[in-house]
Design a protein around this motif. Structure first.
Motif, PDB file in Angstrom:
ATOM      1  N   PHE A 150       1.245  -2.506   2.535  1.00 53.30           N
ATOM      2  CA  PHE A 150       2.161  -2.164   3.387  1.00 53.30           C
ATOM      3  C   PHE A 150       1.847  -2.261   4.625  1.00 53.30           C
ATOM      4  O   PHE A 150       2.534  -2.855   5.672  1.00 53.30           O
ATOM      5  N   PHE A 151       0.772  -1.596   5.071  1.00 56.99           N
ATOM      6  CA  PHE A 151       0.478  -1.626   6.522  1.00 56.99           C
ATOM      7  C   PHE A 151      -0.231  -2.858   7.016  1.00 56.99           C
ATOM      8  O   PHE A 151      -0.214  -3.141   8.312  1.00 56.99           O
ATOM      9  N   ALA A 152      -1.130  -3.689   6.291  1.00 57.25           N
ATOM     10  CA  ALA A 152      -1.605  -4.955   6.648  1.00 57.25           C
ATOM     11  C   ALA A 152      -1.443  -5.952   5.543  1.00 57.25           C
ATOM     12  O   ALA A 152      -2.149  -6.404   5.005  1.00 57.25           O
ATOM     13  N   PRO A 153       0.040  -6.675   5.502  1.00 59.73           N
ATOM     14  CA  PRO A 153       0.191  -7.616   4.470  1.00 59.73           C
ATOM     15  C   PRO A 153      -0.700  -8.665   4.518  1.00 59.73           C
ATOM     16  O   PRO A 153      -1.042  -9.311   3.577  1.00 59.73           O
ATOM     17  N   LEU A 154      -0.701  -9.127   5.937  1.00 62.50           N
ATOM     18  CA  LEU A 154      -1.703 -10.486   6.061  1.00 62.50           C
ATOM     19  C   LEU A 154      -3.231 -10.240   5.628  1.00 62.50           C
ATOM     20  O   LEU A 154      -3.556 -11.059   5.107  1.00 62.50           O
ATOM     21  N   ALA A 155      -3.726  -9.066   6.101  1.00 58.23           N
ATOM     22  CA  ALA A 155      -5.115  -9.070   5.849  1.00 58.23           C
ATOM     23  C   ALA A 155      -5.333  -8.725   4.395  1.00 58.23           C
ATOM     24  O   ALA A 155      -6.106  -9.187   3.622  1.00 58.23           O
ATOM     25  N   TYR A 294     -12.079 -16.591  -7.824  1.00 57.69           N
ATOM     26  CA  TYR A 294     -10.561 -15.932  -7.458  1.00 57.69           C
ATOM     27  C   TYR A 294     -10.914 -14.302  -7.119  1.00 57.69           C
ATOM     28  O   TYR A 294      -9.798 -13.608  -6.949  1.00 57.69           O
ATOM     29  N   GLY A 295     -11.978 -13.927  -6.538  1.00 58.61           N
ATOM     30  CA  GLY A 295     -12.323 -12.617  -6.176  1.00 58.61           C
ATOM     31  C   GLY A 295     -11.708 -12.313  -4.893  1.00 58.61           C
ATOM     32  O   GLY A 295     -10.646 -12.160  -4.701  1.00 58.61           O
ATOM     33  N   THR A 296     -12.410 -11.798  -4.122  1.00 63.43           N
ATOM     34  CA  THR A 296     -12.279 -11.605  -2.528  1.00 63.43           C
ATOM     35  C   THR A 296     -12.990 -12.498  -1.430  1.00 63.43           C
ATOM     36  O   THR A 296     -14.049 -12.757  -1.748  1.00 63.43           O
ATOM     37  N   ILE A 297     -12.421 -12.403  -0.373  1.00 60.15           N
ATOM     38  CA  ILE A 297     -13.082 -13.008   0.808  1.00 60.15           C
ATOM     39  C   ILE A 297     -13.974 -11.749   1.305  1.00 60.15           C
ATOM     40  O   ILE A 297     -13.962 -10.604   0.919  1.00 60.15           O
ATOM     41  N   PRO A 298     -15.043 -12.228   2.147  1.00 61.20           N
ATOM     42  CA  PRO A 298     -15.923 -10.867   2.828  1.00 61.20           C
ATOM     43  C   PRO A 298     -14.999 -10.014   3.385  1.00 61.20           C
ATOM     44  O   PRO A 298     -14.042 -10.245   4.184  1.00 61.20           O
ATOM     45  N   MET A 299     -15.335  -8.876   3.135  1.00 59.96           N
ATOM     46  CA  MET A 299     -14.647  -7.506   3.754  1.00 59.96           C
ATOM     47  C   MET A 299     -14.601  -7.578   5.303  1.00 59.96           C
ATOM     48  O   MET A 299     -13.413  -7.336   5.614  1.00 59.96           O
ATOM     49  N   PHE A 300     -15.465  -8.088   5.749  1.00 58.16           N
ATOM     50  CA  PHE A 300     -15.466  -7.686   7.349  1.00 58.16           C
ATOM     51  C   PHE A 300     -14.377  -8.624   8.156  1.00 58.16           C
ATOM     52  O   PHE A 300     -13.905  -8.357   8.922  1.00 58.16           O
ATOM     53  N   LEU A 301     -14.106  -9.971   7.418  1.00 54.86           N
ATOM     54  CA  LEU A 301     -13.240 -10.611   7.788  1.00 54.86           C
ATOM     55  C   LEU A 301     -11.804 -10.148   7.508  1.00 54.86           C
ATOM     56  O   LEU A 301     -10.968 -10.445   8.562  1.00 54.86           O
ATOM     57  N   ALA A 302     -11.655  -9.553   6.346  1.00 54.79           N
ATOM     58  CA  ALA A 302     -10.279  -8.884   6.373  1.00 54.79           C
ATOM     59  C   ALA A 302     -10.004  -7.601   7.412  1.00 54.79           C
ATOM     60  O   ALA A 302      -8.791  -7.636   7.906  1.00 54.79           O
ATOM     61  N   ILE A 303     -11.240  -6.876   7.514  1.00 53.01           N
ATOM     62  CA  ILE A 303     -11.030  -5.763   8.485  1.00 53.01           C
ATOM     63  C   ILE A 303     -10.642  -6.276   9.958  1.00 53.01           C
ATOM     64  O   ILE A 303      -9.787  -5.819  10.595  1.00 53.01           O
ATOM     65  N   ILE A 304     -11.380  -7.566  10.294  1.00 53.37           N
ATOM     66  CA  ILE A 304     -10.750  -8.016  11.548  1.00 53.37           C
ATOM     67  C   ILE A 304      -9.500  -8.436  11.812  1.00 53.37           C
ATOM     68  O   ILE A 304      -8.894  -8.298  12.649  1.00 53.37           O
ATOM     69  N   VAL A 305      -8.770  -9.133  10.623  1.00 59.39           N
ATOM     70  CA  VAL A 305      -7.700  -9.583  10.626  1.00 59.39           C
ATOM     71  C   VAL A 305      -6.623  -8.244  10.571  1.00 59.39           C
ATOM     72  O   VAL A 305      -5.685  -8.276  11.389  1.00 59.39           O
ATOM     73  N   GLY A 306      -7.093  -7.270   9.942  1.00 57.33           N
ATOM     74  CA  GLY A 306      -6.282  -6.091   9.809  1.00 57.33           C
ATOM     75  C   GLY A 306      -6.048  -5.388  10.998  1.00 57.33           C
ATOM     76  O   GLY A 306      -5.054  -4.880  11.427  1.00 57.33           O
ATOM     77  N   ILE A 307      -7.185  -5.408  11.898  1.00 55.03           N
ATOM     78  CA  ILE A 307      -7.366  -4.760  13.146  1.00 55.03           C
ATOM     79  C   ILE A 307      -6.298  -5.504  14.019  1.00 55.03           C
ATOM     80  O   ILE A 307      -5.530  -4.794  14.706  1.00 55.03           O
ATOM     81  N   LEU A 308      -6.467  -6.831  13.987  1.00 54.00           N
ATOM     82  CA  LEU A 308      -5.389  -7.600  14.797  1.00 54.00           C
ATOM     83  C   LEU A 308      -4.024  -7.632  14.714  1.00 54.00           C
ATOM     84  O   LEU A 308      -3.108  -7.468  15.461  1.00 54.00           O
ATOM     85  N   GLU A 309      -3.784  -7.305  13.220  1.00 52.18           N
ATOM     86  CA  GLU A 309      -2.434  -7.440  12.812  1.00 52.18           C
ATOM     87  C   GLU A 309      -1.784  -5.958  13.133  1.00 52.18           C
ATOM     88  O   GLU A 309      -0.465  -5.762  13.519  1.00 52.18           O
ATOM     89  N   LEU A 310      -2.625  -4.991  12.837  1.00 56.32           N
ATOM     90  CA  LEU A 310      -2.005  -3.612  13.224  1.00 56.32           C
ATOM     91  C   LEU A 310      -1.741  -3.575  14.862  1.00 56.32           C
ATOM     92  O   LEU A 310      -0.830  -2.764  15.069  1.00 56.32           O
ATOM     93  N   THR A 311      -2.696  -4.009  15.589  1.00 57.66           N
ATOM     94  CA  THR A 311      -2.732  -4.019  17.157  1.00 57.66           C
ATOM     95  C   THR A 311      -1.525  -4.730  17.666  1.00 57.66           C
ATOM     96  O   THR A 311      -0.667  -4.320  18.403  1.00 57.66           O
ATOM     97  N   MET A 312      -0.988  -6.017  16.867  1.00 53.55           N
ATOM     98  CA  MET A 312       0.087  -6.659  17.683  1.00 53.55           C
ATOM     99  C   MET A 312       1.482  -6.470  17.113  1.00 53.55           C
ATOM    100  O   MET A 312       2.311  -6.353  17.614  1.00 53.55           O
ATOM    101  N   PHE A 313       1.384  -5.757  15.741  1.00 58.56           N
ATOM    102  CA  PHE A 313       2.572  -5.206  15.193  1.00 58.56           C
ATOM    103  C   PHE A 313       2.598  -3.805  14.759  1.00 58.56           C
ATOM    104  O   PHE A 313       2.482  -3.578  13.521  1.00 58.56           O
ATOM    105  N   ARG A 314       2.324  -2.841  15.738  1.00 62.46           N
ATOM    106  CA  ARG A 314       2.381  -1.328  15.322  1.00 62.46           C
ATOM    107  C   ARG A 314       3.888  -1.034  14.884  1.00 62.46           C
ATOM    108  O   ARG A 314       4.804  -1.607  15.524  1.00 62.46           O
TER     109      ARG A 314
END
Length: 314
Positions: A150-155, A294-314
């Protein structure tokens, strides 16, 4: 009877001494009373009358014969277990995760597939997803709340390797920013104001440090170019279609994935497992393939994307 040796197949939690437990009279499968009320039937109803003697397994858990819900295959034999325990597979030079093992006592059916396959495909955070997948599959439910989605759909979709969904969300973001940029800088007044400020920056860059002048309450000390830039910025109005698009891009992915994300993820994993099974892989080799593919991408990449997403679309 001591049920602490077993787990509830619905919520996937181990029984404790104080749990209210009900047992299926047909196969002996124990359930939490509340979990049984949710499903309204035995979780293993589909296996009733099959060759698997579930009742005997629950009544004699300490026998040397391992408790298994599913009919064992050749790869689950004691001989193969011993062989594979002596020569474990490796992923990047490390031992396999705990979920990749033979003859899991807690193996269940999810969407007609062994739950251990879903565990391998999920990779990280199985304790969250597998119980929810179990309930959704058993009750054919579509709604299951996911706060991260919900909070970071892209990430979230990117982290879970649902690339088509993440590409659609990213395309929506680009469309919005592109249209906003075009609308803003097609205004000649804005262009002139930016040009005037740029010329002053060349002469006195300190006056524009971090653009702090935009937040000054006292505008008496600002230059004419700065005052004009503020006035023009405040006078910009956006057309109704951009405002609607802004809300749609912000909230449609949040609501859709926050409410139905787990169901979408479950269906995606089911398709991935179907594809993997066509490669004629079995046992641990199949699970390793699912985990890596089919597991997951590295966590740090998802965190970076999530921070950008939350910053731009608060």
């Amino acid at each position: 009877m001591d049920f602490t040796k077993f787990h509830c197949p619905v919520c996937n939690k181990n029984f404790t001494e104080n749990d209210d437990v009900v047992v299926c009279p047909e196969c002996g499968t124990p359930h939490h009373r509340e979990c049984y009320k949710i499903t309204g039937k035995c979780f293993n109803e589909g296996l009733h009358g099959s060759e698997n003697n579930l009742k005997e397994n629950y009544e004699n858990p300490e026998e040397e014969k391992k408790t298994e819900i599913f009919k064992p295959t050749e790869e689950n034999s004691d001989e193969n277990k011993k062989e594979n325990s002596e020569k474990p597979f490796k992923i990047n030079g490390k031992g396999l995760p705990d979920f990749i093992k033979f003859g899991s006592v807690q193996d269940q059916l999810i969407e007609g597939k062994h739950s251990s396959l879903f565990e391998a495909a999920v990779g990280k955070n199985q304790n969250y997803y597998i119980p929810r997948f179990t309930v959704m599959s058993s009750l054919n439910k579509g709604i299951s709340l996911n706060l991260v989605a919900f909070f970071a759909p892209l990430a979230w979709s990117l982290y879970r390797k649902m690339y088509k969904i993440s590409a659609l969300i990213f395309a929506g973001y680009l469309l919005f920013f592109g249209l906003s940029f075009y609308h803003t800088y097609s205004n000649t007044e804005v262009v002139e104001a930016v040009k005037d400020c740029y010329e002053e920056i060349q002469k006195n860059p300190e006056a524009y440090a971090d653009f702090e002048f935009l937040y000054e309450e006292n505008t008496d000390y600002l230059t004419d170019a700065q005052k004009n830039f503020i006035n023009v910025s405040e006078s910009i109005t956006y057309p109704i279609y951009l405002i609607i698009l802004s809300y749609a891009i912000r909230y449609v992915p949040k609501i859709a994935l926050g409410v139905f994300g787990n169901k979408i993820y479950l269906k995606k994993l089911k398709k991935n497992i179907d594809k993997a099974e066509k490669k004629n892989l079995e046992g641990d080799k199949l699970k390793i393939y699912l985990y890596k593919k089919y597991g997951t991408i590295p966590m740090f990449l998802a965190i970076i994307v999530g921070i950008l997403e939350l910053t731009m679309f608060r």
